[in-house]
Design a protein around this motif. Structure first.
Motif, mmCIF file in Angstrom:
data_model
loop_
_atom_site.group_PDB
_atom_site.id
_atom_site.type_symbol
_atom_site.label_atom_id
_atom_site.label_comp_id
_atom_site.label_asym_id
_atom_site.label_seq_id
_atom_site.Cartn_x
_atom_site.Cartn_y
_atom_site.Cartn_z
ATOM 1 N N UNK A 196 3.215 71.154 -15.548
ATOM 2 C CA UNK A 196 2.610 69.962 -14.953
ATOM 3 C C UNK A 196 1.389 70.326 -14.126
ATOM 4 N N UNK A 197 1.436 71.443 -13.444
ATOM 5 C CA UNK A 197 0.313 71.877 -12.613
ATOM 6 C C UNK A 197 -0.788 72.563 -13.420
ATOM 7 N N UNK A 198 -0.539 72.815 -14.700
ATOM 8 C CA UNK A 198 -1.535 73.495 -15.518
ATOM 9 C C UNK A 198 -1.589 74.987 -15.273
ATOM 10 N N UNK A 199 -0.472 75.562 -14.845
ATOM 11 C CA UNK A 199 -0.413 76.992 -14.532
ATOM 12 C C UNK A 199 0.315 77.713 -15.664
ATOM 13 N N UNK A 200 -0.251 78.774 -16.215
ATOM 14 C CA UNK A 200 0.426 79.495 -17.307
ATOM 15 C C UNK A 200 1.535 80.403 -16.782
ATOM 16 N N UNK A 201 2.608 80.518 -17.564
ATOM 17 C CA UNK A 201 3.687 81.464 -17.283
ATOM 18 C C UNK A 201 3.659 82.523 -18.372
ATOM 19 N N UNK A 202 3.428 83.767 -17.965
ATOM 20 C CA UNK A 202 3.440 84.887 -18.904
ATOM 21 C C UNK A 202 4.705 85.702 -18.665
ATOM 22 N N UNK A 203 5.439 86.034 -19.702
ATOM 23 C CA UNK A 203 6.664 86.810 -19.567
ATOM 24 C C UNK A 203 6.549 88.114 -20.333
ATOM 25 N N UNK A 204 7.246 89.131 -19.820
ATOM 26 C CA UNK A 204 7.270 90.451 -20.451
ATOM 27 C C UNK A 204 8.732 90.828 -20.654
#
Length: 757
Positions: A196-204
């Motif tokens: 909703x905030x337009x923030x990306x989540x990157x996972x490793x």
């Protein structure tokens, strides 16, 4: 890009121009009062300099610098610090090592990006906290110790770590296994919030996904916590072996003795072969008890290739091996008060293991009752037969019992209406075993009303008289005969035909009329006793519990061919002897005595670890229960391992031996029982924010992640305008003031010097 501009006062070029014209007019019309050309030029020049500076201040010229750069933002990186990161990842290292390498590469790459992005490093397990050091070496000296993993805690803390700044993105590393219970908001909800905030989540994701090859496990389960055994006796070790992902694989199983000095001996071995992918095999191995002592009995299997969790490959039972026998089988037909008190008395002693079996008379239609293998050699060491008809057991089983007594077991028959010859034992295989003569003509049926026949019974009350000194009849007191004569009188007794005339047969107790009440003898290698009475429970009820306990214990020990070893002794009980390190386990200990006035001794408790370090348990409660000193408390929180609970008298001079009870603290952390990583879950979380650049990367694709972060920062660039106007800053403002004031002051000074004022 740079450009020149002016910002006149009042934002009005007209006003600035008008003021400038007025200044010029004043300078032209008001000329210096001198005819000297040189003086005139100096004064007009200084006035024009002051006027020029004044017009600069009015028009406020300046430069505008327009540039594009990323706005200030925070990138949060969360690393998994739970214990599951110690599991292997692949042949090149464990999960923690690969996470360290991933962070080091990521930190080095981020250091080359714009300075307007700050980086915050978090560590998470069941909670999350910020790590102060964000250098590439931040994880080098850390060890994963968390007992649970909560990805929601990591995501929530990532948002909080931004401290109000815009988020450039969130990076979550780990194995993706959610082992903490989900309470309220899960990680998916946090990922939706980032979307909703337009923030990306990157996972490793780090760690292998589950599968047939990655899910191999062997576990030992269902082993009893403790055994009470007697030396050289054979017993069964029952357990379960869980086999997962091992179809067709041969797995060696071992039973191992470990004594108090740590010496190890293999007691039994067996090869198991899993027939299915997931299988539970019930195992039973026959083992012979070693020499008397305290042991640990381990049932174990070797780790198999590809097995991640090996903590369940071994399970331990605690074994106390005693000298001689002590297993008692008590068969009763009538649920009398005698059996209630007798069972309670014998079960007070840990070295006597009592098994009770009631065979009601209303089951006579199904007699004989099958009693499994209870009469086979070595199964029990003492057999007690109460008021039970011979037909209830049957001739075949009585023959087995006679053979067991001949081989060394003890046999005692109690008084009752349906035992001895009245119960049909005169024609049974026990006729030769019991030390009294029996008459088959005195047999009565189970439904007979002849139970009070004076030919069969001695009416009460009966005063007991000691016939001779014997370990069984020495029940305390300075005068044993007087002690027996003062006991509560019996309600009745069996009338024996008489004792056998045979070596070893003795009459130990009798009535005042010399009717035998207790006759003992021998049969083969075993000992036998015929007890005519069944109302000694009155001794206990009327305050002579010491005599009651002594009599029955000494009878049992004599049947076992053992010396009386009773006295003041500490007995310890634990809620469990094998428990997880977070369990709340209580203990109780009592100072047991056969005397009516036990020693008043305060008991203390302590924990002894494998290195013999002693830690006192201070939070205990002491009391006196039924005349016995007791102490109770809780086992403190301990690290996994083997320990002993020691209870001893507080007074070191007390003549009471300290007792210990071994126990095991095991690691049953959900974190360590769920070894499989869940990379798919981390990919799903990243997928939620894919519209804003969210994605999952392996620990070997950190360069691609750094590139995506850099591209994301470039997309976030915005025009930045920097305006520098004359007089806005202290330097230019003071410079204008000094020049303006200096020009006017110099002009006034020259006029005064030249006398023009």
């Amino acid at each position: 890009m740079s450009s020149f501009l002016i910002e006149p006062i009042y934002h009005s070029a007209f006003v600035a121009t008008l003021v400038s014209l007025l200044v010029v007019v004043v300078l032209v019309l008001v000329t210096p009062p001198t005819e000297n050309p040189k003086q005139r030029r100096w004064l007009i020049g200084l006035r024009f300099l002051a006027a020029f500076i004044l017009m600069l201040a009015i028009f406020r010229p300046g430069f505008v610098q327009t540039d594009t750069r990323p706005a200030e933002a925070t990138l949060v990186v969360a690393v998994d610090t739970s214990r599951s990161m110690t599991f292997p990842d692949d042949d090149r290292g464990d999960r923690w090592t690969h996470q360290q390498q991933a962070w080091q590469q990521l930190a080095e790459g981020l250091s080359t990006l714009d300075e307007s992005m700050s980086v915050r490093l978090l560590g998470y397990d069941k909670t999350a906290s910020e790590l102060e050091n964000t250098l590439p070496s931040a994880l080098d000296n850390r060890v994963p110790t968390g007992d649970l993993t909560d990805l929601a805690a990591a995501a929530t803390a990532a948002i909080a770590a931004a401290q109000g700044q815009p988020l450039a993105g969130v990076v979550i590393m780990g194995d993706g296994a959610q082992t903490a219970p989900i309470d309220g908001t899960g990680a998916e909800r946090i990922a939706q919030m980032l979307k909703t905030w337009g923030v990306p989540l990157w996972t490793i994701p780090i760690g292998p996904a589950g599968g047939q090859s990655a899910n191999r496990d062997v576990g030992i389960d269902a082993l009893p916590e403790s055994f009470q055994l007697f030396a050289k006796n054979e017993f069964d070790v029952n357990s379960q072996v869980q086999l997962r992902g091992l179809a067709g694989t041969e797995v060696p199983l071992r039973v191992r003795w470990i004594d108090e000095k740590g010496n190890s001996t293999v007691a039994a071995e067996r090869q198991l072969v899993a027939e299915k992918a997931n299988e539970v095999k019930g195992m039973s191995l026959q083992v012979i008890a070693p020499a008397p002592g305290i042991y640990r009995l381990n049932v174990e299997v070797d780790p198999v290739e590809g097995e991640l969790v090996t903590s369940n490959n071994l399970q331990t039972a605690f074994v106390n091996v005693r000298e001689g026998g002590g297993r008692i089988l008590y068969l009763e037909g009538a649920p009398r008060l005698e059996q209630t008190y007798l069972r309670a008395a014998l079960r007070r002693f840990p070295d006597l293991d009592l098994t009770y079996q009631w065979i009601p008379s209303d089951t006579s239609a199904r007699w004989p009752i099958g009693l499994r293998d209870w009469f086979q050699k070595g199964k029990f060491d003492i057999y007690i037969i109460g008021d039970l008809d011979a037909d209830a057991i049957g001739r075949e089983q009585l023959s087995q019992l006679a053979q067991s007594v001949s081989d060394g077991a003890g046999l005692v028959m109690l008084g009752g209406y349906h035992n001895y010859d009245a119960g049909g034992y005169a024609n049974s295989p026990l006729a030769d075993v019991l030390p009294v003569e029996m008459d088959a003509s005195r047999r009565i049926s189970i439904q007979s009303d002849e139970v009070d026949n004076p030919r069969l019974q001695i009416p009460g009350p009966i005063t007991i008289k000691r016939s001779r000194s014997h370990p069984i009849t020495n029940i305390g007191g300075d005068d044993p005969d007087a002690t027996w004569s003062t006991l509560p009188r019996l309600l009745g007794a069996n009338r024996f035909v008489g004792p056998k005339v045979s070596p070893g047969v003795q009459v130990l107790l009798e009535t005042a009329d010399s009717d035998p009440l207790l006759v003992v003898g021998e049969y083969g290698r075993g000992r036998t006793a015929a007890v005519a009475f069944d109302s000694t429970w009155r001794w206990w009820r009327e305050g002579r519990s010491e005599a009651y306990r002594r009599y029955w214990r000494q009878l049992a020990l004599w049947l076992l061919s053992r010396e009386e070893d009773s006295g003041d002794r500490i007995f310890i009980e634990l809620d469990s002897r094998r428990f997880a390190n977070e369990s709340e386990i209580g203990f109780r200990a009592r100072l047991s005595s056969l005397t009516d006035e036990p020693a008043q001794v305060k008991l203390t408790a302590a924990i002894i670890d494998e290195n013999n370090r002693i830690t006192a348990i201070t939070d205990t409660a002491s009391s006196t229960v039924a005349g016995e000193q007791t102490v109770s408390g809780m086992i403190p929180n301990l690290e996994p391992g083997y320990y002993r609970l020691q209870v001893a008298p507080a007074n070191q001079d007390a003549k009471i031996k300290a007792e210990t009870l071994a126990f095991q603290v095991i690691d049953q952390s959900r974190e360590m029982l769920m070894p499989m990583a869940d990379p798919g879950y981390l990919r799903q979380l990243a997928e939620i924010t894919k519209d804003h650049g969210g994605a999952a990367f392996s620990h070997e694709e950190i360069d691609q992640l750094i590139q995506q972060i850099a591209e994301r920062r470039h997309q976030a660039e915005a025009p930045v305008v920097e305006k520098q106007m004359l007089g806005d800053d202290p330097v230019s403002g003071w410079l204008l003031f000094v020049l303006f004031a200096g020009a006017l002051s110099t002009e006034w000074y020259l006029r005064r010097r030249w006398g023009l004022v």
